[in-house]
Design a protein around this motif. Structure first.
Motif, PDB file in Angstrom:
ATOM      1  N   VAL A  24     100.200 -23.084 -42.435  1.00 38.55           N
ATOM      2  CA  VAL A  24      99.427 -23.979 -43.293  1.00 38.55           C
ATOM      3  C   VAL A  24     100.037 -25.366 -43.176  1.00 38.55           C
ATOM      4  O   VAL A  24     101.234 -25.544 -43.413  1.00 38.55           O
ATOM      5  CB  VAL A  24      99.457 -23.530 -44.768  1.00 38.55           C
ATOM      6  N   GLY A  25      99.230 -26.335 -42.806  1.00 40.71           N
ATOM      7  CA  GLY A  25      99.701 -27.706 -42.718  1.00 40.71           C
ATOM      8  C   GLY A  25      99.470 -28.461 -44.020  1.00 40.71           C
ATOM      9  O   GLY A  25      98.731 -28.009 -44.899  1.00 40.71           O
ATOM     10  N   PRO A  26     100.093 -29.618 -44.188  1.00 41.24           N
ATOM     11  CA  PRO A  26      99.896 -30.424 -45.401  1.00 41.24           C
ATOM     12  C   PRO A  26      98.422 -30.752 -45.617  1.00 41.24           C
ATOM     13  O   PRO A  26      97.729 -31.202 -44.700  1.00 41.24           O
ATOM     14  CB  PRO A  26     100.703 -31.697 -45.108  1.00 41.24           C
ATOM     15  N   GLY A  27      97.935 -30.489 -46.819  1.00 41.56           N
ATOM     16  CA  GLY A  27      96.552 -30.800 -47.153  1.00 41.56           C
ATOM     17  C   GLY A  27      95.529 -29.834 -46.599  1.00 41.56           C
ATOM     18  O   GLY A  27      94.324 -30.038 -46.801  1.00 41.56           O
ATOM     19  N   GLU A  28      95.964 -28.776 -45.934  1.00 39.68           N
ATOM     20  CA  GLU A  28      95.025 -27.816 -45.351  1.00 39.68           C
ATOM     21  C   GLU A  28      94.621 -26.740 -46.347  1.00 39.68           C
ATOM     22  O   GLU A  28      95.403 -26.337 -47.210  1.00 39.68           O
ATOM     23  CB  GLU A  28      95.645 -27.116 -44.136  1.00 39.68           C
ATOM     24  N   ARG A 153     103.232 -27.491 -54.462  1.00 35.79           N
ATOM     25  CA  ARG A 153     102.932 -28.105 -53.169  1.00 35.79           C
ATOM     26  C   ARG A 153     101.932 -27.251 -52.401  1.00 35.79           C
ATOM     27  O   ARG A 153     101.139 -27.759 -51.630  1.00 35.79           O
ATOM     28  CB  ARG A 153     104.219 -28.252 -52.365  1.00 35.79           C
ATOM     29  N   LEU A 154     101.993 -25.936 -52.612  1.00 33.07           N
ATOM     30  CA  LEU A 154     101.066 -24.997 -51.983  1.00 33.07           C
ATOM     31  C   LEU A 154     100.533 -24.064 -53.053  1.00 33.07           C
ATOM     32  O   LEU A 154     101.304 -23.438 -53.781  1.00 33.07           O
ATOM     33  CB  LEU A 154     101.762 -24.193 -50.883  1.00 33.07           C
ATOM     34  N   LEU A 155      99.212 -23.973 -53.159  1.00 41.08           N
ATOM     35  CA  LEU A 155      98.549 -23.101 -54.119  1.00 41.08           C
ATOM     36  C   LEU A 155      97.989 -21.895 -53.378  1.00 41.08           C
ATOM     37  O   LEU A 155      97.302 -22.041 -52.372  1.00 41.08           O
ATOM     38  CB  LEU A 155      97.419 -23.860 -54.814  1.00 41.08           C
ATOM     39  N   ILE A 156      98.291 -20.691 -53.880  1.00 35.99           N
ATOM     40  CA  ILE A 156      97.814 -19.457 -53.260  1.00 35.99           C
ATOM     41  C   ILE A 156      96.854 -18.781 -54.222  1.00 35.99           C
ATOM     42  O   ILE A 156      97.206 -18.470 -55.364  1.00 35.99           O
ATOM     43  CB  ILE A 156      98.984 -18.507 -52.919  1.00 35.99           C
ATOM     44  N   LEU A 157      95.616 -18.545 -53.757  1.00 36.58           N
ATOM     45  CA  LEU A 157      94.572 -17.924 -54.562  1.00 36.58           C
ATOM     46  C   LEU A 157      94.248 -16.557 -53.978  1.00 36.58           C
ATOM     47  O   LEU A 157      93.642 -16.457 -52.913  1.00 36.58           O
ATOM     48  CB  LEU A 157      93.306 -18.791 -54.560  1.00 36.58           C
ATOM     49  N   ARG A 178      87.226 -29.617 -54.782  1.00 35.42           N
ATOM     50  CA  ARG A 178      87.828 -30.782 -55.443  1.00 35.42           C
ATOM     51  C   ARG A 178      89.319 -30.867 -55.145  1.00 35.42           C
ATOM     52  O   ARG A 178      89.844 -31.948 -54.838  1.00 35.42           O
ATOM     53  CB  ARG A 178      87.589 -30.682 -56.951  1.00 35.42           C
ATOM     54  N   LEU A 179      90.009 -29.734 -55.201  1.00 37.07           N
ATOM     55  CA  LEU A 179      91.443 -29.726 -54.910  1.00 37.07           C
ATOM     56  C   LEU A 179      91.706 -30.136 -53.467  1.00 37.07           C
ATOM     57  O   LEU A 179      92.680 -30.843 -53.178  1.00 37.07           O
ATOM     58  CB  LEU A 179      92.031 -28.339 -55.192  1.00 37.07           C
ATOM     59  N   ARG A 180      90.834 -29.706 -52.577  1.00 36.37           N
ATOM     60  CA  ARG A 180      90.988 -30.106 -51.171  1.00 36.37           C
ATOM     61  C   ARG A 180      90.862 -31.614 -51.033  1.00 36.37           C
ATOM     62  O   ARG A 180      91.624 -32.251 -50.302  1.00 36.37           O
ATOM     63  CB  ARG A 180      89.935 -29.406 -50.323  1.00 36.37           C
ATOM     64  N   GLN A 181      89.899 -32.209 -51.733  1.00 39.22           N
ATOM     65  CA  GLN A 181      89.731 -33.666 -51.692  1.00 39.22           C
ATOM     66  C   GLN A 181      90.979 -34.376 -52.202  1.00 39.22           C
ATOM     67  O   GLN A 181      91.315 -35.474 -51.733  1.00 39.22           O
ATOM     68  CB  GLN A 181      88.518 -34.078 -52.531  1.00 39.22           C
ATOM     69  N   LEU A 182      91.671 -33.747 -53.130  1.00 42.73           N
ATOM     70  CA  LEU A 182      92.887 -34.339 -53.695  1.00 42.73           C
ATOM     71  C   LEU A 182      94.105 -34.128 -52.793  1.00 42.73           C
ATOM     72  O   LEU A 182      95.196 -34.611 -53.105  1.00 42.73           O
ATOM     73  CB  LEU A 182      93.170 -33.734 -55.075  1.00 42.73           C
ATOM     74  N   GLY A 183      93.921 -33.396 -51.690  1.00 41.87           N
ATOM     75  CA  GLY A 183      95.020 -33.191 -50.752  1.00 41.87           C
ATOM     76  C   GLY A 183      95.895 -31.994 -51.051  1.00 41.87           C
ATOM     77  O   GLY A 183      96.982 -31.866 -50.479  1.00 41.87           O
ATOM     78  N   GLN A 184      95.415 -31.097 -51.931  1.00 43.72           N
ATOM     79  CA  GLN A 184      96.187 -29.912 -52.272  1.00 43.72           C
ATOM     80  C   GLN A 184      96.162 -28.906 -51.126  1.00 43.72           C
ATOM     81  O   GLN A 184      95.105 -28.530 -50.646  1.00 43.72           O
ATOM     82  CB  GLN A 184      95.612 -29.255 -53.535  1.00 43.72           C
TER      83      GLN A 184
END
Length: 233
Positions: A24-28, A153-157, A178-184
């Protein structure tokens, strides 16, 4: 950001994971897919330190996670929304959010209760209700909000929309977008291919404890029949 290489794990003497690898890369937003019982939740538990990794490597932002306790893994910046939600039933919505609040990395715009209520207005309306009185959809929103309150820094669902009504699913997908747009950065486990194609940057398919297929959304669309075959019973 997250690198999982040749991960193996299991329960007692029963091996469940034989060769799990993904990044997983930053913001991915990265999706793990597979039929029930193929090892997705076991993968999450091994990542979070809830199960020991028998072999392989798990690295997060250059730090090795294998061998760390679940508490220490969480402090590194991983936030989990577990399968089954597991909210604190004897606490109110507001208390569920406050009890985990942390900003260990000093984020300039940290997640706060007000920001969670902005993301999920329905929770604001039920802020004084005990969690066990919420609907399944409301509990899922609360579980996501609770994880965000740790400012991960990383959210796991894990099984983000499993068993939810379509209208609630739509709200969860909107939240992920929305979280993706925020760079999460997000790892999401789900089976709804068409909705995942709207938000995910990469897909990994897990079968019998192994990563057996991976690709970008363009490859999923080109090989949709192959991916669906992996997911069918």
């Amino acid at each position: 950001m997250l690198r999982v290489k040749n991960l193996t794990s299991g329960y007692d003497r029963s091996q469940i994971l034989f060769d799990i690898s993904f990044e997983v890369g930053p913001g991915e937003v990265v999706c793990l897919m597979g039929r029930n019982g193929m090892g997705k939740t076991t993968t999450v538990r091994a990542l979070m330190g809830l199960l020991p990794a028998w072999d392989g490597a798990v690295e997060f932002e250059g730090r090795r996670l294998t061998g760390l306790s679940a508490a220490r893994v969480a402090r590194q910046g991983l936030g989990l929304v577990p399968e089954g939600r597991q909210v604190f039933s004897n606490l109110t919505v507001h208390e569920n959010l406050l009890v985990v609040a942390a900003n260990r990395r000093g984020e300039a715009q940290p997640w706060t209760v007000d920001r969670v209520y902005e993301l999920f207005p329905g929770l604001h309306e039920r802020n004084g209700s005990y969690a066990n009185l919420l609907s399944g959809g409301e509990q899922q929103m609360l579980a996501i909000g609770r994880a965000l309150m740790t400012n991960p820094r990383l959210l796991i669902l894990d099984e983000a929309t499993e068993g939810l009504a379509p209208v609630i699913r739509d709200q969860i997908w909107a939240c992920i977008g929305r979280l993706r747009q925020l760079g999460q950065s997000i790892v999401v486990i789900d089976k709804h291919i068409q909705r995942l194609l709207e938000v995910a940057d990469r897909f990994f398919v897990v079968e019998k404890g192994r990563t057996v297929w991976s690709g970008a959304p363009s490859r999923v669309r080109a090989e949709e029949a192959v991916v669906k075959a992996y997911l069918s019973v």
